[in-house]
Write a protein that holds these residues in place. Sequence first.
Motif, PDB file in Angstrom:
ATOM      1  N   ASN A  31       4.617  20.974  -0.088  1.00 34.29           N
ATOM      2  CA  ASN A  31       4.046  21.801   0.699  1.00 34.29           C
ATOM      3  C   ASN A  31       4.942  22.028   2.190  1.00 34.29           C
ATOM      4  O   ASN A  31       4.621  23.016   2.909  1.00 34.29           O
ATOM      5  N   LEU A  32       6.017  21.838   1.954  1.00 31.13           N
ATOM      6  CA  LEU A  32       6.851  21.762   3.262  1.00 31.13           C
ATOM      7  C   LEU A  32       8.190  22.422   3.104  1.00 31.13           C
ATOM      8  O   LEU A  32       8.842  22.389   2.119  1.00 31.13           O
ATOM      9  N   VAL A  33       8.145  23.797   3.910  1.00 34.01           N
ATOM     10  CA  VAL A  33       9.405  24.624   3.807  1.00 34.01           C
ATOM     11  C   VAL A  33      10.121  24.470   5.192  1.00 34.01           C
ATOM     12  O   VAL A  33       9.772  24.191   6.310  1.00 34.01           O
ATOM     13  N   TYR A  34      11.470  24.109   4.939  1.00 36.52           N
ATOM     14  CA  TYR A  34      12.050  23.967   6.030  1.00 36.52           C
ATOM     15  C   TYR A  34      13.605  24.360   6.201  1.00 36.52           C
ATOM     16  O   TYR A  34      14.098  24.848   4.999  1.00 36.52           O
ATOM     17  N   ALA A 304      -2.142  12.176  11.649  1.00 35.81           N
ATOM     18  CA  ALA A 304      -1.203  13.113  12.297  1.00 35.81           C
ATOM     19  C   ALA A 304      -2.058  14.413  12.685  1.00 35.81           C
ATOM     20  O   ALA A 304      -1.539  15.197  13.663  1.00 35.81           O
ATOM     21  N   LYS A 305      -3.445  14.321  12.630  1.00 38.40           N
ATOM     22  CA  LYS A 305      -4.105  15.224  12.964  1.00 38.40           C
ATOM     23  C   LYS A 305      -4.135  15.334  14.644  1.00 38.40           C
ATOM     24  O   LYS A 305      -4.185  14.335  15.462  1.00 38.40           O
ATOM     25  N   GLY A 306      -4.339  16.550  15.159  1.00 39.19           N
ATOM     26  CA  GLY A 306      -4.392  16.521  16.774  1.00 39.19           C
ATOM     27  C   GLY A 306      -2.982  16.632  17.348  1.00 39.19           C
ATOM     28  O   GLY A 306      -3.121  16.614  18.647  1.00 39.19           O
ATOM     29  N   ASN A 307      -1.955  16.541  16.844  1.00 40.86           N
ATOM     30  CA  ASN A 307      -0.605  16.502  17.289  1.00 40.86           C
ATOM     31  C   ASN A 307      -0.305  17.857  17.898  1.00 40.86           C
ATOM     32  O   ASN A 307      -0.750  18.932  17.208  1.00 40.86           O
ATOM     33  N   PRO A 308       0.492  17.971  18.829  1.00 42.43           N
ATOM     34  CA  PRO A 308       0.975  19.480  19.359  1.00 42.43           C
ATOM     35  C   PRO A 308       1.715  19.987  18.411  1.00 42.43           C
ATOM     36  O   PRO A 308       2.475  19.261  17.636  1.00 42.43           O
ATOM     37  N   PRO A 309       2.241  21.280  18.581  1.00 38.02           N
ATOM     38  CA  PRO A 309       3.353  21.795  17.668  1.00 38.02           C
ATOM     39  C   PRO A 309       4.547  20.769  17.783  1.00 38.02           C
ATOM     40  O   PRO A 309       4.933  20.402  18.871  1.00 38.02           O
ATOM     41  N   THR A 310       5.185  20.584  16.719  1.00 41.27           N
ATOM     42  CA  THR A 310       6.255  19.876  16.525  1.00 41.27           C
ATOM     43  C   THR A 310       7.660  20.415  15.981  1.00 41.27           C
ATOM     44  O   THR A 310       7.597  21.042  15.029  1.00 41.27           O
ATOM     45  N   PHE A 311       8.927  20.055  16.729  1.00 42.30           N
ATOM     46  CA  PHE A 311       9.959  20.457  16.041  1.00 42.30           C
ATOM     47  C   PHE A 311      10.782  18.998  15.555  1.00 42.30           C
ATOM     48  O   PHE A 311      10.798  18.260  16.462  1.00 42.30           O
ATOM     49  N   ILE A 312      11.385  19.079  14.604  1.00 40.53           N
ATOM     50  CA  ILE A 312      11.860  17.804  14.134  1.00 40.53           C
ATOM     51  C   ILE A 312      13.203  18.232  13.348  1.00 40.53           C
ATOM     52  O   ILE A 312      13.405  19.113  12.964  1.00 40.53           O
ATOM     53  N   THR A 332       2.291  18.793   8.755  1.00 42.85           N
ATOM     54  CA  THR A 332       1.874  20.027   7.772  1.00 42.85           C
ATOM     55  C   THR A 332       0.575  20.042   7.092  1.00 42.85           C
ATOM     56  O   THR A 332      -0.404  20.745   7.133  1.00 42.85           O
ATOM     57  N   ASP A 333       0.410  18.784   6.417  1.00 43.03           N
ATOM     58  CA  ASP A 333      -0.792  18.744   5.685  1.00 43.03           C
ATOM     59  C   ASP A 333      -1.899  18.763   6.837  1.00 43.03           C
ATOM     60  O   ASP A 333      -3.094  19.186   6.587  1.00 43.03           O
ATOM     61  N   ALA A 334      -1.675  18.073   7.882  1.00 49.39           N
ATOM     62  CA  ALA A 334      -2.789  18.267   8.993  1.00 49.39           C
ATOM     63  C   ALA A 334      -2.871  19.608   9.777  1.00 49.39           C
ATOM     64  O   ALA A 334      -3.834  19.695  10.522  1.00 49.39           O
ATOM     65  N   GLY A 335      -2.126  20.228   9.291  1.00 49.68           N
ATOM     66  CA  GLY A 335      -2.306  21.829  10.097  1.00 49.68           C
ATOM     67  C   GLY A 335      -1.716  21.911  11.401  1.00 49.68           C
ATOM     68  O   GLY A 335      -1.961  23.035  11.996  1.00 49.68           O
ATOM     69  N   VAL A 336      -0.739  21.234  11.771  1.00 53.47           N
ATOM     70  CA  VAL A 336       0.221  20.981  12.797  1.00 53.47           C
ATOM     71  C   VAL A 336       1.312  22.275  12.635  1.00 53.47           C
ATOM     72  O   VAL A 336       2.050  22.010  11.619  1.00 53.47           O
ATOM     73  N   LYS A 337       1.547  23.137  13.413  1.00 56.81           N
ATOM     74  CA  LYS A 337       2.610  23.824  13.246  1.00 56.81           C
ATOM     75  C   LYS A 337       4.162  22.715  13.604  1.00 56.81           C
ATOM     76  O   LYS A 337       4.298  22.077  14.275  1.00 56.81           O
ATOM     77  N   THR A 338       4.806  23.100  12.407  1.00 63.70           N
ATOM     78  CA  THR A 338       5.972  22.023  12.180  1.00 63.70           C
ATOM     79  C   THR A 338       7.287  22.966  12.082  1.00 63.70           C
ATOM     80  O   THR A 338       7.076  23.471  10.809  1.00 63.70           O
ATOM     81  N   ASN A 339       8.360  22.688  12.793  1.00 64.43           N
ATOM     82  CA  ASN A 339       9.454  23.118  12.318  1.00 64.43           C
ATOM     83  C   ASN A 339      10.513  21.873  12.101  1.00 64.43           C
ATOM     84  O   ASN A 339      10.636  21.209  12.776  1.00 64.43           O
ATOM     85  N   LEU A 340      10.860  21.793  10.777  1.00 64.78           N
ATOM     86  CA  LEU A 340      11.978  20.985  10.609  1.00 64.78           C
ATOM     87  C   LEU A 340      13.474  21.447  10.211  1.00 64.78           C
ATOM     88  O   LEU A 340      13.280  22.501   9.317  1.00 64.78           O
ATOM     89  N   LEU A 341      14.451  20.641  10.769  1.00 66.68           N
ATOM     90  CA  LEU A 341      15.788  21.265  10.619  1.00 66.68           C
ATOM     91  C   LEU A 341      16.596  20.210  10.309  1.00 66.68           C
ATOM     92  O   LEU A 341      16.699  19.203  10.986  1.00 66.68           O
TER      93      LEU A 341
END
Length: 377
Positions: A31-34, A304-312, A332-341
Amino acid sequence: MKKKKYFSKKWYTEKFLNELKNTAYQEKDKNLVYTVKCSPDAVSKYGLDPRMLGGPIGKMAKGLQFVPDFIFKHMNMKLNENNIISFRESCSKISYADCHINGVEITNSAVLASDSHKIPIRIYQNNTCKNTKALLIFIHGGAFVGGTIDPYDECLKMLVDKFSIKALSIDYRLLPENPYPTPYTDCFDVVEYIYNNHSEFDTDKDKIFVCGDSAGGNLAQACSTKFKGNDMIRGQLLLYPTLNIFAIEDEYYHTGLDDFTFEPTQKRLSIGVIRQMQMLTNCDVKQIGITAPDEFNSPYIYSAKGNPPTFITAGALDYLKKDAMAWAHKLTDAGVKTNLLIYNGLGHGYINATGVFPQAEDLIDEMGTFINSIINQ
């Protein structure tokens, strides 16, 4: 003690930095696009960054690559007093280059902890920060037992200079002489103080971000966990974080090297790079007073639910890439905006080597862009 190396100018040109940016491509894992980037002068997109090979990570990798696997499995670090002293000295010798950033004011202050200890903080700002009123709270790494705020001066100055985002770093107390959870409560106290006194820092209370590298990434995530649900933290930036210190396996997290990809001509040397953090990860954290997992020291095994938008971000040859990718999956599964680099060809740690690794400056650009995207959404 031997001081860290200092260089009078950047190791790379603006052209080379732009070439690095242009290597970006997308990968997908379930489910993860990075995003992935690689060094333009590596032998291939999976090749080692040449700058890393000449430094302490490269030198150690050249020795570790020849250690047989059956011997390496038993090479667990003992955290006695002498080893901790040696490790702390190594944390103070991170190389950086003068990026000739002018106009950023640095001031030292303190926040009173809940036990009345004065927690040192360092503030970075320029005249344009008043236009954004955003604040990044930075928490340094060092395996919970080492590290200082000093090696991060250049990267935080660069963030301020490029994005007009005020930065503040926390010189929290270290384990083991300060018993667990002291590093965590120090960070909680600073975040809470800043939120409650945001006007003192000329900051909007809805524009406070937390960031940390390595163990500091663990502490940053702990702050988000602590204040989850009350909107104190607008977003978090986790740089090669440790999030699963008891290595508990599940569908996204598995120990070993099966999930790493290597440049064939550099495979053994690449394994030598990975082994450095793998050896530290295998260390028994009970030695420093972390005796059992909880939602702060081991956030990965909790919701992971309830976390703020996250950059990793993480290096592709960092054993903690496992933590970064697995947590990105769960967020990502929890619906948190996530950017992975992911940066191919790098091991553990690079933002504090600003001016030496072009990836450090690229990361600062990515961080500033992420923060602005959250503020402006």
